[in-house]
Write an enzyme that holds these catalytic residues in place. Structure first.
Site, PDB file in Angstrom:
ATOM      1  N   GLY A  46      14.277  -3.952  23.708  1.00 43.48           N
ATOM      2  CA  GLY A  46      13.740  -5.262  23.364  1.00 43.48           C
ATOM      3  C   GLY A  46      14.818  -6.113  22.726  1.00 43.48           C
ATOM      4  O   GLY A  46      15.816  -5.590  22.210  1.00 43.48           O
ATOM      5  N   GLN A  51      18.513 -12.973  17.845  1.00 43.61           N
ATOM      6  CA  GLN A  51      19.539 -11.924  17.823  1.00 43.61           C
ATOM      7  C   GLN A  51      20.785 -12.307  18.617  1.00 43.61           C
ATOM      8  O   GLN A  51      21.856 -11.737  18.408  1.00 43.61           O
ATOM      9  CB  GLN A  51      18.965 -10.619  18.373  1.00 43.61           C
ATOM     10  CG  GLN A  51      17.917  -9.977  17.447  1.00 43.61           C
ATOM     11  CD  GLN A  51      17.408  -8.688  17.996  1.00 43.61           C
ATOM     12  OE1 GLN A  51      16.495  -8.678  18.834  1.00 43.61           O
ATOM     13  NE2 GLN A  51      17.966  -7.586  17.562  1.00 43.61           N
ATOM     14  N   CYS A  93      17.249  -1.041  15.196  1.00 44.19           N
ATOM     15  CA  CYS A  93      17.345  -2.466  15.526  1.00 44.19           C
ATOM     16  C   CYS A  93      18.781  -2.763  15.928  1.00 44.19           C
ATOM     17  O   CYS A  93      19.726  -2.319  15.256  1.00 44.19           O
ATOM     18  CB  CYS A  93      16.960  -3.324  14.320  1.00 44.19           C
ATOM     19  SG  CYS A  93      17.071  -5.094  14.620  1.00 44.19           S
ATOM     20  N   LEU A  94      18.960  -3.479  17.019  1.00 41.43           N
ATOM     21  CA  LEU A  94      20.317  -3.788  17.480  1.00 41.43           C
ATOM     22  C   LEU A  94      21.055  -4.673  16.483  1.00 41.43           C
ATOM     23  O   LEU A  94      22.276  -4.752  16.516  1.00 41.43           O
ATOM     24  CB  LEU A  94      20.244  -4.455  18.856  1.00 41.43           C
ATOM     25  CG  LEU A  94      19.655  -3.575  19.953  1.00 41.43           C
ATOM     26  CD1 LEU A  94      19.466  -4.363  21.235  1.00 41.43           C
ATOM     27  CD2 LEU A  94      20.489  -2.323  20.188  1.00 41.43           C
ATOM     28  N   HIS A 135       7.924  -5.694  16.923  1.00 42.30           N
ATOM     29  CA  HIS A 135       9.306  -5.751  16.406  1.00 42.30           C
ATOM     30  C   HIS A 135       9.974  -7.064  16.822  1.00 42.30           C
ATOM     31  O   HIS A 135      10.599  -7.744  16.021  1.00 42.30           O
ATOM     32  CB  HIS A 135      10.103  -4.555  16.932  1.00 42.30           C
ATOM     33  CG  HIS A 135      11.507  -4.462  16.430  1.00 42.30           C
ATOM     34  ND1 HIS A 135      11.926  -3.511  15.537  1.00 42.30           N
ATOM     35  CD2 HIS A 135      12.600  -5.216  16.716  1.00 42.30           C
ATOM     36  CE1 HIS A 135      13.216  -3.678  15.284  1.00 42.30           C
ATOM     37  NE2 HIS A 135      13.654  -4.707  15.998  1.00 42.30           N
ATOM     38  N   GLU A 136       9.795  -7.438  18.118  1.00 35.65           N
ATOM     39  CA  GLU A 136      10.457  -8.650  18.618  1.00 35.65           C
ATOM     40  C   GLU A 136       9.817  -9.913  18.058  1.00 35.65           C
ATOM     41  O   GLU A 136      10.522 -10.872  17.718  1.00 35.65           O
ATOM     42  CB  GLU A 136      10.456  -8.685  20.149  1.00 35.65           C
ATOM     43  CG  GLU A 136      11.128  -7.499  20.823  1.00 35.65           C
ATOM     44  CD  GLU A 136      12.461  -7.113  20.214  1.00 35.65           C
ATOM     45  OE1 GLU A 136      12.792  -5.919  20.233  1.00 35.65           O
ATOM     46  OE2 GLU A 136      13.172  -8.000  19.700  1.00 35.65           O
ATOM     47  N   HIS A 139      11.046 -10.626  14.739  1.00 36.68           N
ATOM     48  CA  HIS A 139      12.354 -11.297  14.782  1.00 36.68           C
ATOM     49  C   HIS A 139      12.184 -12.817  14.864  1.00 36.68           C
ATOM     50  O   HIS A 139      12.936 -13.565  14.253  1.00 36.68           O
ATOM     51  CB  HIS A 139      13.172 -10.831  15.990  1.00 36.68           C
ATOM     52  CG  HIS A 139      14.028  -9.611  15.750  1.00 36.68           C
ATOM     53  ND1 HIS A 139      15.033  -9.571  14.830  1.00 36.68           N
ATOM     54  CD2 HIS A 139      14.021  -8.398  16.337  1.00 36.68           C
ATOM     55  CE1 HIS A 139      15.620  -8.377  14.853  1.00 36.68           C
ATOM     56  NE2 HIS A 139      15.027  -7.645  15.751  1.00 36.68           N
TER      57      HIS A 139
HETATM   58  O1  K2U Z   1      14.995  -5.940  18.529  1.00 37.99           O
HETATM   59  C1  K2U Z   1      15.809  -5.041  18.610  1.00 37.99           C
HETATM   60  O2  K2U Z   1      16.707  -4.855  17.778  1.00 37.99           O
HETATM   61  C2  K2U Z   1      15.698  -4.100  19.744  1.00 37.99           C
HETATM   62  C3  K2U Z   1      15.147  -2.802  19.349  1.00 37.99           C
HETATM   63  C4  K2U Z   1      13.695  -2.919  19.627  1.00 37.99           C
HETATM   64  C5  K2U Z   1      12.821  -1.802  19.196  1.00 37.99           C
HETATM   65  C6  K2U Z   1      13.074  -1.081  18.064  1.00 37.99           C
HETATM   66  C7  K2U Z   1      12.205  -0.061  17.708  1.00 37.99           C
HETATM   67  C8  K2U Z   1      11.096   0.224  18.478  1.00 37.99           C
HETATM   68  C9  K2U Z   1      10.854  -0.537  19.597  1.00 37.99           C
HETATM   69  C10 K2U Z   1      11.717  -1.535  19.951  1.00 37.99           C
HETATM   70  C11 K2U Z   1      16.054  -1.846  20.073  1.00 37.99           C
HETATM   71  O3  K2U Z   1      15.618  -1.696  21.371  1.00 37.99           O
HETATM   72  S1  K2U Z   1      16.365  -0.411  19.201  1.00 37.99           S
HETATM   73  C12 K2U Z   1      17.072   0.638  20.296  1.00 37.99           C
HETATM   74  C13 K2U Z   1      16.095   1.498  21.017  1.00 37.99           C
HETATM   75  C14 K2U Z   1      16.483   1.958  22.225  1.00 37.99           C
HETATM   76  C15 K2U Z   1      15.610   2.779  22.919  1.00 37.99           C
HETATM   77  C16 K2U Z   1      14.365   3.135  22.403  1.00 37.99           C
HETATM   78  C17 K2U Z   1      13.981   2.642  21.173  1.00 37.99           C
HETATM   79  C18 K2U Z   1      14.858   1.825  20.449  1.00 37.99           C
HETATM   80 ZN    ZN Z   2      15.478  -5.637  16.081  1.00 37.01          ZN
END
Ligand code: K2U
Ligand code: ZN
Length: 171
Positions: A46, A51, A93-94, A135-136, A139
């Site tokens: 996501g 971001q 979170c990225l 989560h998104e 943000h």
């Molecule tokens: O928004 C973001 O930083 C993206 C996150 C979103 C997310 C975090 C936790 C749970 C669901 C979504 C990134 O995708 S975190 C990296 C990741 C990769 C694979 C599976 C889960 C999280």
């Molecule tokens: Zn995030």
């Protein structure tokens, strides 16, 4: 399309409330396509527009990380219109690299928004899909998942990134 830089915690854009999209212009379509390429490259499941530096209410969610075109959701002005249950699961979170902490979220949500054609869409998600939508959308409201942790954990995490940002400025 292009992979855009992902902002890191401490950047004020990440804690600002994002503005609604008034019209699905070519620029919004280009932003969404770049977000899709960026989240696949990360890799992640996501990404929200703040971001990549734009306080616009646009999110992308793809649990398949690019493997299944039908799994990709691009939502403009998304809103959670229903939620039920609760689940606690580890999140990352990225924009907060290398930190993983347990977060409580609704188990099921229904999200409404616009697709890239400007058409109204309503999507139901459970478990990880529900978590990604929450989560998104957080943000877009300037809320990082660290805000849902204990004050001690949040303070330590913010201090860690503040220190590394200072070190990067004056090596
Ligand atoms: O928004 C973001 O930083 C993206 C996150 C979103 C997310 C975090 C936790 C749970 C669901 C979504 C990134 O995708 S975190 C990296 C990741 C990769 C694979 C599976 C889960 C999280
Ligand atoms: Zn995030």
């Amino acid at each position: 399309m292009a992979v855009r830089e992902i902002l890191i915690i401490g950047d004020p854009i990440l804690t600002r409330r994002s503005e609604p999209v008034d019209a699905v212009t070519e620029d919004i379509v280009r932003l969404a396509r770049d977000m899709v390429e960026t989240v696949h490259a990360a890799p992640g499941i996501g990404l929200a527009a703040p971001q990549v530096g734009l306080n616009k209410r646009v999110i992308v969610v793809d649990l398949s990380v690019g493997e299944d075109p039908d799994a990709l959701h691009v939502l403009i002005n998304p809103e959670i219109v229903a939620k039920e249950g609760e689940a606690i699961c580890e999140e990352g979170c990225l924009s907060v690299p290398d930190i993983k902490e347990k977060v409580a979220r609704p188990y099921r949500v229904v999200v409404r928004g616009l697709d890239l054609e400007g058409q109204a869409v309503e999507i139901e998600g459970e478990d990880l899909l529900a978590r990604a939508f929450c989560h998104e959308i957080d943000h877009l409201d300037g809320i990082l998942f660290v805000e849902k942790l204990s004050a001690l954990k949040r303070t330590l995490i913010k201090k860690k990134f503040k220190k590394s940002a200072a070190a990067a400025k004056s090596p």
